[in-house]
Enzyme design. Structure first.
Site, PDB file in Angstrom:
ATOM      1  N   HIS A  16      -3.221 -50.001 -71.901  1.00 40.18           N
ATOM      2  CA  HIS A  16      -3.806 -51.332 -72.084  1.00 40.18           C
ATOM      3  C   HIS A  16      -2.732 -52.415 -71.980  1.00 40.18           C
ATOM      4  O   HIS A  16      -2.900 -53.417 -71.275  1.00 40.18           O
ATOM      5  CB  HIS A  16      -4.492 -51.403 -73.449  1.00 40.18           C
ATOM      6  CG  HIS A  16      -4.857 -52.792 -73.869  1.00 40.18           C
ATOM      7  ND1 HIS A  16      -6.124 -53.301 -73.704  1.00 40.18           N
ATOM      8  CD2 HIS A  16      -4.121 -53.796 -74.432  1.00 40.18           C
ATOM      9  CE1 HIS A  16      -6.148 -54.553 -74.148  1.00 40.18           C
ATOM     10  NE2 HIS A  16      -4.939 -54.869 -74.598  1.00 40.18           N
ATOM     11  N   GLU A  17      -1.615 -52.211 -72.665  1.00 40.81           N
ATOM     12  CA  GLU A  17      -0.548 -53.215 -72.658  1.00 40.81           C
ATOM     13  C   GLU A  17       0.077 -53.354 -71.273  1.00 40.81           C
ATOM     14  O   GLU A  17       0.437 -54.462 -70.850  1.00 40.81           O
ATOM     15  CB  GLU A  17       0.525 -52.853 -73.683  1.00 40.81           C
ATOM     16  CG  GLU A  17       0.043 -52.862 -75.128  1.00 40.81           C
ATOM     17  CD  GLU A  17      -0.505 -54.211 -75.562  1.00 40.81           C
ATOM     18  OE1 GLU A  17      -0.045 -55.238 -75.032  1.00 40.81           O
ATOM     19  OE2 GLU A  17      -1.400 -54.239 -76.430  1.00 40.81           O
TER      20      GLU A  17
END
Length: 425
Positions: free
Chosen positions: A278-279
């Site tokens: 996600h990051e």
């Protein structure tokens, strides 16, 4: 007349506080839609009754404090103007020295100190509530250490910015806002570049990730995302909080992949990989650079509006405030008041853009990991650790949430899975 306007401002603040209290505690609805009851987005499926009660209590308190803190800051700026306190700070500075840059430093110190002391009760209340709900693990001394680091870093950065800003106001009385915006471009990029290596280490200790097998998996993801990282860092946050987090920060060669030690202790490797995917999506989809571009656009508009309002206010009220002209450093609270109001006003838009980017990042994580169960478990664990509301009230969402609600994030994973199945993927 001064007392009259001060009383009106205080009454307006109190009435606003009463309204927000009534909204958050009695009027707002944070219940789960019937269609989602019994699903993985339903807190009763992964929290016990006490945890649900605590999350509601803690979230309501934090939300109320947020809505009280911002206008409280506005009230502070307004009162130090109408009571002439800002002008007194400038007088003290000028009596100490005739050197302009030193005068600015002295004035800014007194203003910063006054702001710190006025805002301290709310900060302390937030800290104590976090302690009582077992979110914060900090001792008071360590918390104060961080607060003092905040004070001096903000003072140093503000001194540079304010010195340049008022030099521009004095030289370009009608177009200073344009010069300030032009200089803000390289300054913003520079701050993002030095943040990971100079500022962040002042608060926490960063060390290479000890779990080399996990690091290899994360760096494999990073390689696929073309992120220039050779190491993954872990940061000691367990001495401060029970919450969990991970992030990719910095720009260019100063990019860093960072995991909180609380995340490493409480989540499985699959859940950590989902978070990291996600990051990394923010890097892949250029969200950092899109954010910089959006910030610079809003800064340009905001500085223009601030310049016009500031000039009008000082022309009309300057004599009452004992601020003779805009070039006086004592006009700074006017600038800060206007910019703070504008930032709050535009926050629903910036939060909406941020939530859209977070949805894109969640989708990227699902696609990269192909592990939707890990995604659901991750968001459930984050909810539990932070005592977050699954479905916060509408005003809270638009003004506070730069991420989708946990209800929306878990629902996204389930719907994405259904879409794949419907498409035969």
């Amino acid at each position: 007349m001064i007392k009259k306007w001060a009383l009106r401002a205080i009454i307006a603040y109190v009435l606003f506080g009463v309204f927000m209290y009534a909204y958050l505690y009695f009027l707002a609805d944070s219940s789960i839609p019937d269609a989602l009851k019994g699903t993985s987005a339903d807190p009763t499926t992964f929290l016990d009754a006490k945890e649900i009660m605590l999350s509601e209590e803690y979230s309501k308190f934090r939300n109320l404090l947020f809505f009280l803190a911002t206008p409280y800051e506005w009230l502070f700026y307004y009162l130090i103007l109408i009571f002439g306190i800002s002008a007194k700070f400038e007088d003290w500075a000028k009596k100490t020295t005739k050197i302009s840059i030193v005068t600015t430093a002295i004035y800014l110190f007194w203003l910063s100190l006054a702001s710190f002391l006025v805002m301290f009760p709310l900060s302390y209340l937030s800290f104590m509530m976090s302690k009582s709900y077992n979110i914060s693990t900090q001792t008071f001394s360590l918390w104060m250490k961080d607060k003092l680091i905040d004070f001096w870093i903000e003072f140093a950065i503000s001194f540079i910015v304010i010195t340049v800003l008022y030099a521009l106001i004095r030289k370009f009385k009608k177009r200073w806002w344009l010069g300030a915006w032009i200089l803000s471009v390289p300054f913003s990029i520079f701050m993002m570049f030095i943040q990971p290596v100079l500022i962040d280490p002042l608060y926490n200790e960063f060390t290479p990730l000890q779990d080399k097998q996990l690091e290899a998996k994360i760096l494999e993801f990073a390689d696929k995302a073309n992120i220039p990282a050779d190491h993954v860092y872990e940061v000691d946050m367990s001495s401060k909080t029970n919450s969990m987090n991970a992030y990719v920060t910095g720009v260019g060669s100063n990019s860093r992949i960072v995991l909180w030690d609380t995340t490493l202790e409480r989540l499985s490797d699959d859940e950590i990989l989902f978070i990291m995917a996600h990051e990394m999506a923010h890097y892949v989809e250029k969200h950092i650079y899109i954010g910089i571009a959006g910030y610079l656009l809003l800064t340009l508009i905001g500085l223009y509006i601030t310049a016009k309002i500031m000039e009008r206010w000082i022309t009309r009220r300057g004599q009452t405030w004992k601020v003779e002209k805009m070039t006086n450093i004592s006009s700074l609270p006017v600038f800060l008041l206007i910019t703070s109001i504008l930032l709050f006003s535009v926050s629903p838009l910036t939060n909406w853009v941020s939530r859209y980017q977070e949805v894109r990042a969640d989708t990227y994580a699902i696609e990269m990991t192909q592990n939707k169960d890990a995604g659901v478990q991750t968001f459930q664990s984050l909810t539990k650790a932070g005592l977050s509301q699954i479905n916060p009230p509408y005003l809270v969402k638009i003004f506070r949430y730069g991420h989708p609600t946990m209800l929306e994030r878990i629902k996204l994973i389930e719907e994405y899975e259904l879409k794949q199945e419907d498409n035969g993927e």
